[in-house]
Motif scaffolding. Structure first.
Motif, short mmCIF file in Angstrom:
data_model
loop_
_atom_site.label_atom_id
_atom_site.label_comp_id
_atom_site.label_asym_id
_atom_site.label_seq_id
_atom_site.Cartn_x
_atom_site.Cartn_y
_atom_site.Cartn_z
N LEU A 1 0.83 -1.21 0.00
CA LEU A 1 0.00 0.00 0.00
C LEU A 1 0.86 1.26 0.00
O LEU A 1 0.59 2.21 -0.74
N ASP A 2 1.89 1.27 0.81
CA ASP A 2 2.80 2.43 0.84
C ASP A 2 3.43 2.66 -0.53
O ASP A 2 3.55 3.80 -1.00
N ALA A 3 3.86 1.57 -1.17
CA ALA A 3 4.54 1.70 -2.47
C ALA A 3 3.61 2.24 -3.54
O ALA A 3 3.98 3.14 -4.31
N VAL A 4 2.38 1.71 -3.59
CA VAL A 4 1.44 2.14 -4.63
C VAL A 4 0.97 3.57 -4.39
O VAL A 4 0.94 4.40 -5.31
N VAL A 5 0.59 3.88 -3.15
CA VAL A 5 0.14 5.24 -2.84
C VAL A 5 1.25 6.25 -3.14
O VAL A 5 0.99 7.35 -3.67
N GLY A 6 2.49 5.88 -2.86
CA GLY A 6 3.61 6.79 -3.10
C GLY A 6 3.98 6.92 -4.56
O GLY A 6 4.69 7.87 -4.94
N ALA A 7 3.52 5.98 -5.40
CA ALA A 7 3.96 5.96 -6.80
C ALA A 7 3.12 6.84 -7.71
O ALA A 7 3.59 7.24 -8.78
N GLY B 1 -2.83 5.91 3.51
CA GLY B 1 -3.36 6.92 2.59
C GLY B 1 -4.31 6.38 1.54
O GLY B 1 -4.57 7.03 0.52
N ILE B 2 -4.86 5.18 1.78
CA ILE B 2 -5.87 4.63 0.87
C ILE B 2 -7.10 5.54 0.91
O ILE B 2 -7.56 5.94 1.98
N ALA B 3 -7.65 5.85 -0.29
CA ALA B 3 -8.72 6.84 -0.39
C ALA B 3 -10.10 6.26 -0.08
O ALA B 3 -11.01 7.00 0.31
N ALA B 4 -10.29 4.96 -0.28
CA ALA B 4 -11.57 4.31 0.02
C ALA B 4 -11.32 2.81 0.09
O ALA B 4 -10.41 2.29 -0.58
N LEU B 5 -12.12 2.13 0.88
CA LEU B 5 -11.95 0.69 1.12
C LEU B 5 -13.24 -0.04 0.79
O LEU B 5 -14.31 0.30 1.32
N ALA B 6 -13.17 -1.06 -0.07
CA ALA B 6 -14.31 -1.92 -0.34
C ALA B 6 -14.11 -3.23 0.41
O ALA B 6 -13.03 -3.81 0.37
N VAL B 7 -15.16 -3.68 1.09
CA VAL B 7 -15.07 -4.92 1.88
C VAL B 7 -16.12 -5.91 1.39
O VAL B 7 -17.33 -5.63 1.45
#
Length: 335
Positions: free
Chosen positions: A128-134, A165-171
C-alpha cells in the motif's frame, strides 16, 4: 443523500460495479455507467510487465471514451512491481488505482495475490505504501473479511490501509475460504466502517434495490458494490439509485428494453473485440440475460452455435421479438 468522494471525484449515485475478471470489460463498464452506476471498476490487470502488451492486457487497459473516473484494478505481491503497474496504468488513462486483496480465485491466491495477501500484514503495508507513493491519483483497496473463519483480520488491514493513505476501502463480507458461499457478514463491515474515517464500500449479496438500502442502513457504509447481480441485469444500478434517492421502486425493464439493451451490448462487444473474440465473449452475457426466461436453454443452445456477429444478433433479436409478441420462439436447429 450524502455523496461519496474518492479523492477529487464525487461518486454519485453511491452504487458501484465490482471488478470481475472476464466480465467488467469496457463495453460492460460503459453500459453499467449509462444505466446508473456511480463508478465502474475494471477487471483485474496483472502487475507483471511481461503481460502488459498482450492483446488481453491492451483491452483491459483501454479507457478511451469511458466516463470518468476510470478505475483500474491491479493485483500482485511485490511492492515495487505493483508501484510500476500503478504508474503504467495511470499513464494509460487510469484515474483511480484499485488494489485487489479480495479475489479468492485459486489461480490468484496460489501466487499469493488477491485475498491471500491478507495473511501477511507487513507485506500489505509495504504494498500500500509503495502504490500510494507511486501515483498522484487516489488509490483504493478491496479486501475480504479475512483469510479463513478463524483469520478475520479485515479490521487490522483496514487500519493499515487508512494510515497508508488509501482513499476508500471496499469490503466483501466473506472470508477467502468461503469463496462466494454462505451469507455476507454485514456486521463485520459495519465494525470496520465504525472505526475508519475514509469511505467504506459494502460488497456481497447485494442483488436488489431493497437489499442495497438495508445494507447501507445496517453498515453505515458510504456506498454499495454490486458484482454478480449485475450480470445480465445491468439495469440493477438505476433500480438501486432510484430507490436510494426516492424510496420508490422502478418497474423492471420491458422485454423491448431488455432486447434493445442486449443487442446494443452485443454490438459493443463485437466492435471492441472483433470477430470471433466478441462473439465468444458475448456468449456468457447472453446466458445471463436469458436466465429464467421462456425457452432460455433452447435459445442458448442455438445462439451458441452462431459463428459470426450477424448470426448471433439475428438469433437474439428473433428470440426476443417472439417474447415481446407473446409467442413461443421459433428457434432454428442451427444459427
Amino acid at each position: 443523500m450524502r455523496h461519496m468522494r474518492i479523492g477529487p471525484y464525487e461518486i454519485a449515485p453511491k452504487v458501484i460495479l465490482a471488478p470481475m475478471a472476464g466480465v467488467t470489460d469496457k463495453p460492460f463498464r460503459v453500459l453499467c455507467k449509462q444505466l446508473g452506476a456511480g463508478l465502474c471498476v475494471s477487471e483485474m490487470t496483472t502487475s507483471d510487465p511481461r503481460f502488459w502488451r498482450t492483446a488481453k492486457s491492451r483491452h483491459r487497459m483501454d479507457h478511451d471514451g469511458e466516463p470518468a473516473p476510470a478505475s483500474v484494478q491491479i493485483a500482485g505481491t511485490v511492492p515495487e512491481v505493483m508501484a510500476d503497474a500503478a504508474r503504467y496504468n495511470v499513464e494509460h488513462g487510469a484515474q483511480i488505482i484499485d488494489i485487489n486483496m479480495g479475489c479468492p480465485a485459486k489461480k490468484v491466491c496460489n501466487a499469493w495475490a488477491g485475498s491471500a495477501l491478507m495473511r501477511d500484514e507487513p507485506l500489505v503495508s509495504r504494498i500500500l505504501d509503495a502504490v500510494v507513493g507511486a501515483v498522484d491519483v487516489p488509490v483504493t483497496l478491496k479486501i475480504r473479511t479475512g483469510w479463513a473463519a478463524d483469520q478475520r483480520n479485515a479490521l487490522a488491514i483496514a487500519r493499515i490501509a487508512e494510515s497508508a493513505g488509501i482513499a476508500a476501502l471496499a469490503v466483501h463480507g466473506r472470508t477467502r475460504d468461503q469463496q462466494y458461499t454462505g451469507v455476507a457478514e454485514y456486521d463485520t463491515i459495519a465494525a470496520i466502517k465504525a472505526e475508519l474515517s475514509i469511505p467504506v464500500i459494502a460488497n456481497g449479496d447485494i442483488d436488489s434495490a431493497a437489499k442495497a438500502a438495508s445494507v447501507l442502513a445496517h453498515t453505515g457504509c458510504d456506498a454499495v458494490m454490486v458484482g454478480r447481480a449485475a450480470q445480465g441485469r445491468p439495469w440493477i444500478f438505476r433500480e438501486i439509485s432510484h430507490h436510494l434517492a426516492t424510496g420508490g421502486h422502478l418497474p423492471p425493464p420491458t422485454l423491448d428494453e431488455v432486447r434493445d439493451v442486449l443487442l446494443a451490448h452485443l454490438r459493443q462487444l463485437h466492435a471492441f473485440y472483433g470477430e470471433p473474440g466478441g462473439v465468444r465473449i458475448a456468449r456468457k452475457h447472453l446466458g445471463w440475460y436469458v436466465k429464467g426466461r421462456p425457452d432460455g436453454a433452447a435459445f442458448r443452445a442455438v445462439v451458441n452455435l452462431a459463428a459470426d456477429a450477424e448470426g448471433q444478433l439475428r438469433v437474439t433479436r428473433d428470440y426476443f421479438d417472439a417474447l415481446v409478441a407473446g409467442v413461443s420462439p421459433q428457434l432454428p436447429t442451427a444459427a
